[in-house]
Every structure is written in C-alpha cells, then in structure tokens.
Design a protein around this motif. Structure first.
Motif, PDB file in Angstrom:
ATOM      1  N   LEU A  91       0.823  -1.209   0.000  1.00  0.00           N
ATOM      2  CA  LEU A  91       0.000   0.000   0.000  1.00  0.00           C
ATOM      3  C   LEU A  91       0.862   1.266   0.000  1.00  0.00           C
ATOM      4  O   LEU A  91       0.469   2.289  -0.566  1.00  0.00           O
ATOM      5  CB  LEU A  91      -0.931   0.000   1.210  1.00  0.00           C
ATOM      6  N   ARG A  92       2.016   1.181   0.616  1.00  0.00           N
ATOM      7  CA  ARG A  92       2.934   2.329   0.590  1.00  0.00           C
ATOM      8  C   ARG A  92       3.358   2.628  -0.851  1.00  0.00           C
ATOM      9  O   ARG A  92       3.405   3.786  -1.278  1.00  0.00           O
ATOM     10  CB  ARG A  92       4.156   2.019   1.451  1.00  0.00           C
ATOM     11  N   GLY A  93       3.656   1.570  -1.600  1.00  0.00           N
ATOM     12  CA  GLY A  93       4.021   1.763  -2.994  1.00  0.00           C
ATOM     13  C   GLY A  93       2.886   2.341  -3.813  1.00  0.00           C
ATOM     14  O   GLY A  93       3.093   3.220  -4.661  1.00  0.00           O
ATOM     15  N   LEU A  94       1.661   1.877  -3.555  1.00  0.00           N
ATOM     16  CA  LEU A  94       0.504   2.411  -4.274  1.00  0.00           C
ATOM     17  C   LEU A  94       0.266   3.879  -3.924  1.00  0.00           C
ATOM     18  O   LEU A  94      -0.084   4.683  -4.789  1.00  0.00           O
ATOM     19  CB  LEU A  94      -0.740   1.576  -3.950  1.00  0.00           C
ATOM     20  N   ALA A  95       0.466   4.218  -2.655  1.00  0.00           N
ATOM     21  CA  ALA A  95       0.251   5.598  -2.228  1.00  0.00           C
ATOM     22  C   ALA A  95       1.276   6.547  -2.847  1.00  0.00           C
ATOM     23  O   ALA A  95       0.946   7.665  -3.244  1.00  0.00           O
ATOM     24  CB  ALA A  95       0.302   5.695  -0.704  1.00  0.00           C
ATOM     25  N   ALA A  96       2.536   6.086  -2.911  1.00  0.00           N
ATOM     26  CA  ALA A  96       3.599   6.931  -3.458  1.00  0.00           C
ATOM     27  C   ALA A  96       3.719   6.811  -4.965  1.00  0.00           C
ATOM     28  O   ALA A  96       4.444   7.592  -5.588  1.00  0.00           O
ATOM     29  CB  ALA A  96       4.930   6.571  -2.808  1.00  0.00           C
ATOM     30  N   GLN A  97       3.019   5.828  -5.553  1.00  0.00           N
ATOM     31  CA  GLN A  97       3.064   5.572  -6.996  1.00  0.00           C
ATOM     32  C   GLN A  97       4.490   5.326  -7.485  1.00  0.00           C
ATOM     33  O   GLN A  97       4.939   5.855  -8.500  1.00  0.00           O
ATOM     34  CB  GLN A  97       2.432   6.739  -7.763  1.00  0.00           C
ATOM     35  N   ARG A  98       5.215   4.519  -6.738  1.00  0.00           N
ATOM     36  CA  ARG A  98       6.591   4.143  -7.076  1.00  0.00           C
ATOM     37  C   ARG A  98       6.957   2.894  -6.297  1.00  0.00           C
ATOM     38  O   ARG A  98       6.172   2.399  -5.477  1.00  0.00           O
ATOM     39  CB  ARG A  98       7.556   5.268  -6.732  1.00  0.00           C
ATOM     40  N   TRP A  99       8.171   2.402  -6.551  1.00  0.00           N
ATOM     41  CA  TRP A  99       8.673   1.261  -5.791  1.00  0.00           C
ATOM     42  C   TRP A  99       8.919   1.713  -4.354  1.00  0.00           C
ATOM     43  O   TRP A  99       9.596   2.726  -4.124  1.00  0.00           O
ATOM     44  CB  TRP A  99       9.971   0.746  -6.416  1.00  0.00           C
ATOM     45  N   PRO A 100       8.377   0.997  -3.368  1.00  0.00           N
ATOM     46  CA  PRO A 100       8.395   1.512  -1.984  1.00  0.00           C
ATOM     47  C   PRO A 100       9.720   1.319  -1.254  1.00  0.00           C
ATOM     48  O   PRO A 100       9.783   0.766  -0.159  1.00  0.00           O
ATOM     49  CB  PRO A 100       7.274   0.703  -1.322  1.00  0.00           C
ATOM     50  N   LEU A 101      10.801   1.805  -1.874  1.00  0.00           N
ATOM     51  CA  LEU A 101      12.115   1.747  -1.232  1.00  0.00           C
ATOM     52  C   LEU A 101      12.879   3.036  -1.524  1.00  0.00           C
ATOM     53  O   LEU A 101      14.024   3.003  -1.982  1.00  0.00           O
ATOM     54  CB  LEU A 101      12.916   0.537  -1.738  1.00  0.00           C
ATOM     55  N   GLY A 102      12.248   4.158  -1.230  1.00  0.00           N
ATOM     56  CA  GLY A 102      12.849   5.430  -1.574  1.00  0.00           C
ATOM     57  C   GLY A 102      13.413   6.212  -0.420  1.00  0.00           C
ATOM     58  O   GLY A 102      14.013   7.274  -0.629  1.00  0.00           O
ATOM     59  N   ASN A 103      13.250   5.759   0.818  1.00  0.00           N
ATOM     60  CA  ASN A 103      13.794   6.489   1.960  1.00  0.00           C
ATOM     61  C   ASN A 103      14.078   5.511   3.098  1.00  0.00           C
ATOM     62  O   ASN A 103      13.800   4.313   2.997  1.00  0.00           O
ATOM     63  CB  ASN A 103      12.831   7.589   2.419  1.00  0.00           C
ATOM     64  N   MET A 104      14.638   6.018   4.176  1.00  0.00           N
ATOM     65  CA  MET A 104      15.082   5.163   5.275  1.00  0.00           C
ATOM     66  C   MET A 104      13.927   4.426   5.945  1.00  0.00           C
ATOM     67  O   MET A 104      14.075   3.291   6.387  1.00  0.00           O
ATOM     68  CB  MET A 104      15.829   6.006   6.313  1.00  0.00           C
ATOM     69  N   TYR A 105      12.775   5.072   6.054  1.00  0.00           N
ATOM     70  CA  TYR A 105      11.609   4.414   6.652  1.00  0.00           C
ATOM     71  C   TYR A 105      11.233   3.168   5.847  1.00  0.00           C
ATOM     72  O   TYR A 105      11.040   2.079   6.407  1.00  0.00           O
ATOM     73  CB  TYR A 105      10.438   5.385   6.716  1.00  0.00           C
ATOM     74  N   GLU A 106      11.140   3.315   4.539  1.00  0.00           N
ATOM     75  CA  GLU A 106      10.747   2.191   3.691  1.00  0.00           C
ATOM     76  C   GLU A 106      11.835   1.126   3.644  1.00  0.00           C
ATOM     77  O   GLU A 106      11.544  -0.076   3.628  1.00  0.00           O
ATOM     78  CB  GLU A 106      10.434   2.710   2.282  1.00  0.00           C
ATOM     79  N   PHE A 107      13.085   1.559   3.626  1.00  0.00           N
ATOM     80  CA  PHE A 107      14.213   0.637   3.616  1.00  0.00           C
ATOM     81  C   PHE A 107      14.230  -0.196   4.902  1.00  0.00           C
ATOM     82  O   PHE A 107      14.423  -1.417   4.878  1.00  0.00           O
ATOM     83  CB  PHE A 107      15.504   1.440   3.465  1.00  0.00           C
ATOM     84  N   THR A 108      14.007   0.467   6.032  1.00  0.00           N
ATOM     85  CA  THR A 108      13.972  -0.240   7.315  1.00  0.00           C
ATOM     86  C   THR A 108      12.846  -1.274   7.335  1.00  0.00           C
ATOM     87  O   THR A 108      13.034  -2.411   7.783  1.00  0.00           O
ATOM     88  CB  THR A 108      13.761   0.756   8.465  1.00  0.00           C
ATOM     89  N   SER A 109      11.681  -0.887   6.865  1.00  0.00           N
ATOM     90  CA  SER A 109      10.540  -1.796   6.836  1.00  0.00           C
ATOM     91  C   SER A 109      10.836  -3.018   5.976  1.00  0.00           C
ATOM     92  O   SER A 109      10.545  -4.159   6.368  1.00  0.00           O
ATOM     93  CB  SER A 109       9.302  -1.056   6.313  1.00  0.00           C
ATOM     94  N   ALA A 110      11.451  -2.801   4.803  1.00  0.00           N
ATOM     95  CA  ALA A 110      11.760  -3.914   3.903  1.00  0.00           C
ATOM     96  C   ALA A 110      12.799  -4.845   4.506  1.00  0.00           C
ATOM     97  O   ALA A 110      12.689  -6.080   4.391  1.00  0.00           O
ATOM     98  CB  ALA A 110      12.242  -3.375   2.561  1.00  0.00           C
ATOM     99  N   ILE A 111      13.824  -4.296   5.142  1.00  0.00           N
ATOM    100  CA  ILE A 111      14.850  -5.129   5.776  1.00  0.00           C
ATOM    101  C   ILE A 111      14.234  -6.019   6.847  1.00  0.00           C
ATOM    102  O   ILE A 111      14.523  -7.221   6.937  1.00  0.00           O
ATOM    103  CB  ILE A 111      15.955  -4.238   6.384  1.00  0.00           C
ATOM    104  N   CYS A 112      13.373  -5.434   7.673  1.00  0.00           N
ATOM    105  CA  CYS A 112      12.761  -6.200   8.765  1.00  0.00           C
ATOM    106  C   CYS A 112      11.840  -7.293   8.225  1.00  0.00           C
ATOM    107  O   CYS A 112      11.816  -8.410   8.761  1.00  0.00           O
ATOM    108  CB  CYS A 112      12.003  -5.269   9.698  1.00  0.00           C
ATOM    109  N   LEU A 113      11.092  -7.003   7.161  1.00  0.00           N
ATOM    110  CA  LEU A 113      10.239  -8.034   6.583  1.00  0.00           C
ATOM    111  C   LEU A 113      11.082  -9.166   6.014  1.00  0.00           C
ATOM    112  O   LEU A 113      10.741 -10.350   6.175  1.00  0.00           O
ATOM    113  CB  LEU A 113       9.354  -7.435   5.487  1.00  0.00           C
TER     114      LEU A 113
END
Length: 311
Positions: A91-113
C-alpha cells in the motif's frame, strides 16, 4: 484514494509492529515456562528437558505443554504480522506511486520483513530452532519502532537521482540481503553465548551450539550472493548516474568492507580451526558493519548517498 492508501499503509505498519511485540511476549512466556518446568523436573530428580526437540517429551510436566503452546502461538502471530507488514509495504508503494524503497523508513521496513520471512523459512526447516525467534524479533521490533518514529517520511515521489529502474534492482536486493543477514548475526551471537558457558541457565534453553552455527552458515551462504549482486548492481547504477563504477564513497567503502568480512566468514567457516568460535566472531563483525553502514553512514556521514537519509 492515494491518501487513503498511505493511511492504511501506516495503520497496517503499526498493526504489524503490535503483533510482533505480542509474538515476542509469547516467546518470552515460552522461555519462562520452560525454565519453571525444568526446575520442577530437575528438582524432582527427573531427567533434564531435551531442548533440541520441538515435541514435548512423555515425561515432561504440564508446563512443558504450555511452553509449546506459547511458542506455537508466537510463531502464528509472527506469520500474521508478516502478512500485515507485507500489505503495508504494498500500500505504501501504491500511495507513493513508485517502488516503496525510496527512503530510510521504507528501507527499514523492507529489511525487517526480509528478516522475518527468512526466519520463518528457516523455522519450517528446523522447528527446534524456535527459541531463537525471540532474539530475531527483538532487533526487528526496535528497528520498526525507529522506522515508524525517527525515520518516518510521508509517502511522496523520490528525488530525480532515485527515479531509475536500478532502484528496484539494487535497493531491493540490498534490502533482502541485509534482512537475511540479520538472522545469522543473531544466531552467531547466541552461538557465542552458548559456547561461553555464561548465563548457562538462560543459554540452556537455546538450540545446541552446533544447531546455531548451522543456522548462521545456511542463511549467510544464501544472503552472500545476493549482497554481492547488490554491490555489483549499485556499481552499474553509479556508472549510469555519476559516470564511474566506483568512487570510494563512504557508503560504498563500508559496503565493500562488509562484503570482505562475510567472504572471510564463509572461508573461516570452512576452515576446521576457525569453525568452533572465531568464525562466529567474524560473522558478528559483518553484521556490525551492515548496521554501521545502515545507520551511521546513511544518517551522519555526508556523501553521494546522502539523499537516502531521512527524506
């Protein structure tokens, strides 16, 4: 609609963190009940519990069954949390209309998942390693808390430097590899604790030292090629963006140092004289380099990768 996607993404993120915390509490309860059950059994002159088996022993007290239930409930909640977590990223990717790895918040979330998914896959292959889940969840919860507070950034387009298909290739692979490497980092720390003989009553509830060593090695041997590919993809992206493959930027330098450390770990792990302790220290050093690169280099040191900070 996009703002609703962003709102639902944030709520799912918070829900996932809450579920992970509850799962961690259940794993902690499993430890506490196991300790009580062992004390009762040993105090009564019975045999010690076999912590290497995932099934309750016939002579185990009722507390052992409760510990099993707590542990399995904890794993079920981790699975639920992973589903909520993945949905929040989508949903983050849909909201931003891009791949959801563009900042530290998204990067942290992806690493943890990635770390959670890696742990669940390893747990399916080695159910006896379930007690390690408490220690995998601990850094995940801490990172997600920091991601949702200090590192949080609203859903928005990324700056032009990141508007490239290499964002998908490079940042996705480095996120997955970093998340995977969190699991062997934790396993190696627990291995050293197990081998040291300190806190014996606490460490006795963990899998055997050999099992922890195998867990660390198996995940690292999968993550290392991904990390290697991520560095190569980053070099190709750097050539396209900056006109050179490698410039010894601080982030590039520390990433290369981490790569060398993990290559040394895999070599040391295959060497008989290093397998039973020194190799684990090398693996822990590699994990420390990954964490240093993620936090200190991204957030403190100025360089060509500074755009990946809090924005």
């Amino acid at each position: 609609m996009l703002s609703e996607f962003a709102l639902y993404s944030d709520r799912l993120f918070m829900a996932a963190v809450s579920v992970y915390v509850l799962a961690m509490v259940l794993h902690g309860a499993e430890y506490a009940v196991q300790r009580s059950a062992k004390a009762v059994l040993v105090g009564a002159g019975g045999p010690a519990l076999d912590t290497r088996s995932d099934e309750p022993r016939p002579d185990a007290p009722a507390g052992r069954s409760r510990a099993e239930r707590f542990g399995r409930m904890g794993v079920s909640l981790v699975v639920l949390g992973a589903v909520l977590h993945a949905a929040s990223i989508v949903l983050r990717g849909l909201a931003a209309q891009r791949w959801p790895l563009g900042n530290m918040y998204e990067f942290t979330s992806a690493i943890c998942l990635a770390a959670i998914v890696a742990w669940l896959v390893m747990l399916r292959r080695s159910p006896a390693a379930r007690p390690v889940g408490l220690f995998v969840l601990l850094p995940v919860v801490i990172l997600l808390f920091l991601g949702g507070t200090v590192l949080y950034a609203p859903a928005a387009p990324v700056m032009p430097a990141l508007q490239s298909y290499w964002l998908v290739v490079h940042v996705t692979t480095v996120s997955i590899a970093s998340g995977l490497l969190m699991v062997p980092g934790v396993a190696s720390l627990l291995f050293l604790l197990r081998r040291s003989g300190r806190l014996a009553d606490f460490a006795d509830k963990l899998p055997s030292a050999d099992a922890l060593d195998r867990l660390a090695y198996r995940v690292t041997i999968v993550a290392f090629p991904l990390y290697t590919f991520a560095i190569m993809a980053g070099a190709i992206w750097a050539e396209a963006a900056w006109g050179r493959f490698w410039g010894w930027d601080p982030k590039e330098t520390v990433a290369f140092v981490a790569w060398v450390i993990y290559a040394a770990y895999l070599h040391a792990r295959a060497t008989a004289g290093w397998r039973n302790g020194p190799a684990a220290w090398v693996n822990v050093a590699g994990f420390a380099a990954i964490v240093f690169n993620f936090f200190f280099i991204n957030m403190v040191v100025s360089g060509l990768h500074s755009y990946a900070g809090l924005g």
